[in-house]
Design an enzyme around this catalytic site. Structure first.
Site, PDB file in Angstrom:
ATOM      1  N   SER A 140       0.860  -1.198   0.000  1.00  0.00           N
ATOM      2  CA  SER A 140       0.000   0.000   0.000  1.00  0.00           C
ATOM      3  C   SER A 140       0.886   1.234   0.000  1.00  0.00           C
ATOM      4  CB  SER A 140      -0.864   0.019   1.258  1.00  0.00           C
ATOM      5  OG  SER A 140      -1.539   1.254   1.391  1.00  0.00           O
ATOM      6  N   TYR A 153      -2.044   0.450  10.931  1.00  0.00           N
ATOM      7  CA  TYR A 153      -2.224  -0.044   9.553  1.00  0.00           C
ATOM      8  C   TYR A 153      -0.961   0.265   8.739  1.00  0.00           C
ATOM      9  CZ  TYR A 153      -3.880  -0.701   4.794  1.00  0.00           C
ATOM     10  OH  TYR A 153      -3.992  -1.122   3.488  1.00  0.00           O
TER      11      TYR A 153
END
Ligand code: NDP
Ligand code: 8X3
Length: 253
Positions: A140, A153
């Site tokens: 990501s 995260y």
């Protein structure tokens, strides 16, 4: 003979798009996730639409013993895996560290890091045995940058970035290609999961600009998976045109 791809998190979003894209391009697919009803429907659809072989496997990537059993029990003809796509993952919550929920942290760390490790540990020996294979990890932009309230995260995706690099070093002597694909904002079930099912809140995340769609990432996976055998794409960061960084988005209000 078609190549065989093993895809985690194929019941929704990016993983589902990857399963469809690879099948459309003559890969046989092992599709995995926790939601068995969706896997069954997808398996049928893939076989009908693309005429390739598909096998669904109900799998929680956090459950190491269940993963071991499921992969060990794969029929021999399905063990010849050419491509592993480690896609299953999630964000849970968007809070400061001091307000974060322990359960959210456990779920993200157990899925995004330990789940990816579980599956890689179980499938890579099958590739090593034939001195050939390819692993694509879905990282990501959160593995390249840290944004407010993204702490844990972002930590898990930074871990995926480091683990991908480590895997590439370990696998090079076995002729196994390792890639990280790192998307910016993609409209999937991601934000619905992040906000515990609050669809209205999730929708707001993608309002006022055109985000990426799951199919954009599937196209990228297909590109990486179809390079000639001597070419490895190490890392691709892919963003919506309207997103310059994790937090800078050109939104029209
Ligand atoms: P979705 O929520 O739409 O899909 C997530 C998939 O992961 C589902 O198929 C889900 O299946 C599966 N999954 C979640 N937990 C587990 C588990 N414990 N075991 C097995 N499968 C699991 O999200 P996305 O498609 O957006 O996310 C896919 C990946 O892309 C994730 O790794 C995410 O971090 C990454 N990513 C997403 C971005 C985005 O903006 N959407 C941007 C950058 C990266 P099931 O519930 O059936 O188990
Ligand atoms: C998902 C992208 O920026 O929402 O990994 O964290 S972001």
């Amino acid at each position: 003979m078609n190549k065989i791809a093993f895809i985690t998190g194929a019941t929704a979003g990016i993983g589902k798009a990857i399963a469809n894209k690879l099948s459309e391009n003559n890969f046989d697919v092992i599709i995995t996730g926790r939601r068995g009803n969706i896997l069954d429907a997808l398996e049928k659809e893939i076989k009908q639409k693309y005429g390739v072989r598909a096998l669904s496997l109900i799998l929680d990537v956090r459950d190491r013993e269940a993963c071991k059993t499921a992969i060990n029990k794969l029929p021999e003809e399905w063990k010849n895996i050419d491509l592993l796509v480690n896609n299953a993952g999630l964000a849970a919550g968007l809070n400061t560290i001091q307000e974060g929920e322990f359960e959210h942290w456990d779920r993200m760390i157990d899925t995004n890091i330990k789940g990816l490790l579980n599956i890689t540990r179980l499938i890579s020996p099958l590739m090593i045995a034939k001195n050939q294979g390819q692993i694509i990890n879905i990282g990501s932009i959160a593995g390249k940058e840290v944004y407010p309230n993204g702490n844990v995260y972002c930590g898990t995706k930074h871990a995926v970035d480091a683990i991908t690099k480590g895997m590439r070093i370990d696998m090079v002597q076995h002729n196994i290609r390792v890639t990280s694909i790192d998307p910016g904002m993609v409209e999937t079930e991601f934000s619905i999961v992040r906000f515990d099912g609050d669809k209205a809140k999730a929708k707001q995340v993608y309002e006022g600009f055109t985000p990426l769609f799951a199919d954009d990432i599937a196209d990228t996976v297909l590109f990486v998976a179809t390079r000639p055998a001597h070419v490895n794409i190490n890392d691709i960061i892919i963003m919506p045109t309207a997103q310059a960084s994790a937090v800078i988005v050109n939104k029209k209000s």
